[in-house]
Design an enzyme around this catalytic site. Structure first.
Site, PDB file in Angstrom:
ATOM      1  N   HIS A  24      -3.286  -5.156   0.685  1.00 37.81           N
ATOM      2  CA  HIS A  24      -2.888  -5.249   1.762  1.00 37.81           C
ATOM      3  C   HIS A  24      -2.653  -7.017   1.800  1.00 37.81           C
ATOM      4  O   HIS A  24      -3.998  -7.999   2.481  1.00 37.81           O
ATOM      5  CB  HIS A  24      -3.836  -5.128   3.404  1.00 37.81           C
ATOM      6  N   GLU A  41      -1.079  -9.092   4.545  1.00 39.33           N
ATOM      7  CA  GLU A  41      -0.949  -9.558   4.786  1.00 39.33           C
ATOM      8  C   GLU A  41      -2.303 -10.086   5.505  1.00 39.33           C
ATOM      9  O   GLU A  41      -2.545 -11.154   6.534  1.00 39.33           O
ATOM     10  CB  GLU A  41      -0.439  -8.685   6.033  1.00 39.33           C
ATOM     11  N   CYS A  96       0.181  -1.240   0.359  1.00 37.16           N
ATOM     12  CA  CYS A  96       0.402   0.135  -0.139  1.00 37.16           C
ATOM     13  C   CYS A  96       0.788   1.494  -0.041  1.00 37.16           C
ATOM     14  O   CYS A  96       1.659   1.762  -1.243  1.00 37.16           O
ATOM     15  CB  CYS A  96      -1.310  -0.520   1.077  1.00 37.16           C
TER      16      CYS A  96
HETATM   17  N1  GLN Z   1      -2.057   6.925   3.348  1.00 37.94           N
HETATM   18  C1  GLN Z   1      -2.342   5.601   1.967  1.00 37.94           C
HETATM   19  C2  GLN Z   1      -3.430   5.822   0.768  1.00 37.94           C
HETATM   20  O1  GLN Z   1      -4.328   6.248   1.834  1.00 37.94           O
HETATM   21  C3  GLN Z   1      -1.526   4.561   1.797  1.00 37.94           C
HETATM   22  C4  GLN Z   1      -2.413   3.940   2.640  1.00 37.94           C
HETATM   23  C5  GLN Z   1      -2.422   2.870   3.123  1.00 37.94           C
HETATM   24  O2  GLN Z   1      -0.938   2.065   3.652  1.00 37.94           O
HETATM   25  N2  GLN Z   1      -2.973   1.847   3.744  1.00 37.94           N
HETATM   26  O3  GLN Z   1      -3.995   5.876   0.021  1.00 37.94           O
END
Ligand code: GLN
Length: 537
Positions: A510, A512, A384
């Site tokens: 994600h 994970e 992300c």
């Molecule tokens: N802050 C970033 C976004 O909103 C990444 C979010 C995250 O890593 N879950 O896109």
């Protein structure tokens, strides 16, 4: 339908202090019952007023766990999903905030027909409704109540549990209470008083626990068990010692030794065979006795609180077992990289993972860490925000786009390579504005991603606002970045890789959140494999 026609209910409460591992204990019990062939589901009741944990800082409650259906939930749901290898959803986590919100909305609608709306029965009815709501088609519902007995906050939940016994009858319900039996060094003995007091508090509200799980540093002896049994009115066999173990995955095996699942099925009159645990035992054995070790850096901004990255740490345990190795994680604060440079932290390491995150603090450190891993062929895995940092590094240092950035870090960047999508720019409120939950991702056939997933279409869970800016697709691709995963519905970049590099993958989702002990996530498995191949220097 289920084998047993009546759904059974287990409630897990905690006493004395928090952080005794109620989530792991609940997940372990669920896993043992499931290993007996029962269909089990679990839900967590959180006694705080936030409507969901999504807007809580990770420092408050650790990681926000996201389910397939896009609920932002307590991290205990992660333990439940991992231990039971099932997918849960919105219905498996309720907060006081949600419960009151539902009741108050109903009241505003006039649904209570002018009655006085009260904690008992209206709030407690709503709590019970939520517990029953997940009971359909399962043999056992385990409900874990957050907080500690004696807290004002958890009272309505405890009251609802008290009523539940009247509703379903004593053969269909078990109360498990997790307490602490501390060792007092000065006296040289274990003390049962805190447990006695905690059970007293439960009894005051009208709940008699059936089973006590006693957290201790080492196994409780029979005399102590007898004493606890006597004071707490629990059969001595139902006082179970829950000692410290070296891995959380050993907890179900320890509780089984103590007879927990046997006692539960006896009380509930559930007909099952013995639990089948050979796969789990093999897994635990491998966690404890790996053949090698590999060192990987995790560079983030909530490093002091490891719970902020709980699922990542667990995924590395699963991936370690799959590679017969122990993954030693070195947690590096991104701001330290800004101060002392990436080399200091990365030069002896076999891999770099940059996890998800929010806000600009430490962003330059993360971007620099990615640059170092990219230039030195160190396996890199960006999750992300980690993908976003990789795109920024690549735009600046390979494509020559000076001061390229994410608009989250610098709104005035001349090259906003990471940006909000047009339709999101108008939304101002913080709750519920993210791309959340399971979404499809189409994978390019001849990519590293395809080799890993062996599939052209996958689904992964999201929790973010920003995206790779489509205005920069062309220049990034021209310089060698491959968009190996694309959201086929929204046409957004979900995965990036650098074919010139031995292992460089960024994902917008994600992974994970989907790794399980006996079903490791392929990206973590292959990342650890690549780190092993790269070797400890
Ligand atoms: N802050 C970033 C976004 O909103 C990444 C979010 C995250 O890593 N879950 O896109």
């Amino acid at each position: 339908m289920t084998k047993n026609d009546q759904t059974k209910f287990i409630f897990v409460t905690g006493g004395v202090v928090s952080s005794l591992g109620k989530g792991i204990a609940s997940a372990s019990l669920g896993m043992l019952l499931q290993a007996r062939g029962l269909k089990v589901t679990i839900l967590k009741m959180d006694p705080y007023l936030n409507v969901d944990p999504g807007t809580l800082s990770p420092y408050q409650h650790g990681e926000v766990y996201v389910t397939d259906d896009g609920a932002e939930t307590d991290l205990d749901l992660g333990h439940y999903e991992r231990f039971l290898n099932i997918n849960l959803g919105k219905k498996n986590n309720a907060t006081t905030g949600q419960i009151y919100y539902t009741v108050i909305k109903r009241e505003r609608n006039g649904d209570y027909l002018g009655k006085t709306v009260q904690i008992i029965p209206h709030i407690t009815d709503e709590i019970k409704r939520r517990i029953r709501e997940v009971a359909n088609g399962v043999d056992v519902v385990i409900t874990e109540v957050g907080g500690t007995i004696g807290d004002i906050e958890s009272l309505p939940f405890i009251e609802a549990i008290r009523q539940f016994r009247l509703d379903v009858g004593s053969d269909n319900l078990v109360n498990v209470h997790l307490t602490l039996v501390p060792y007092i060094r000065a006296a040289g003995e274990y003390k049962t008083k805190p447990t006695q007091h905690s059970v007293m508090r439960l009894r005051e509200i009208g709940i008699q626990p059936d089973i006590l799980l006693c957290r201790t540093e080492s196994p409780l002896d029979t005399d102590l068990k007898k004493k606890i049994a006597l004071f707490c009115s629990v059969p001595v066999d139902s006082v179970i010692s829950a000692d410290d173990v070296s891995t959380i995955y050993e907890v179900p095996l320890m509780l089984r030794e103590g007879g927990l699942d046997e006692i539960v099925v006896n009380i509930l009159e559930l007909k099952t065979g013995k639990p089948k645990l050979s796969g789990w035992k093999k897994f635990v054995n491998k966690v404890k006795n790996p053949s090698s070790e590999v060192r990987i850096v995790v560079c983030g901004k909530y490093i002091e609180l490891k719970d902020s990255y709980k699922s990542i740490a667990e995924s590395f345990i699963h991936a370690g077992v799959a590679n017969d190795t122990r993954v030693k994680l070195k947690w590096v604060e991104a701001e330290d990289i800004e101060k002392y440079g990436a080399e200091k932290y990365l030069k002896d390491m076999s891999g770099l993972l940059v996890p998800g995150g929010f806000g600009s603090r430490g962003s330059e450190g993360k971007i620099d860490a990615v640059r170092y891993a990219r230039e030195n062929n160190i396996p890199f895995f960006g999750i992300c925000l980690g993908l976003q940092c990789a795109v920024i590094d690549f735009a600046r240092n390979v494509c020559g786009l000076e001061n390229a950035n994410s608009t989250e870090f610098n709104e005035n960047s001349p090259h906003p390579v990471i940006d909000l999508m047009e339709e999101q720019k108008r939304i101002k409120s913080k709750g519920g504005t993210m791309r959340l939950g399971s979404q499809p991702c189409a994978i390019k056939k001849d990519s590293l991603a395809f080799k890993i997933y062996k599939s052209e279409l996958i689904n992964e869970r999201h929790r973010h606002r920003l995206e790779v800016n489509e205005k920069y697709y062309e220049i990034l691709e021209k310089h060698g970045m491959v968009f190996s995963g694309i959201n086929p519905e929204l046409d957004l970049v979900e995965m990036i890789e650098l074919p010139e590099h031995p292992w460089f993958i960024g994902v917008q989702f994600h992974p994970e959140l989907k790794s399980r002990p006996l079903n490791v996530h392929p990206l973590f498995r292959e990342f650890v494999g690549a780190a092993l191949k790269y070797g400890n220097r």
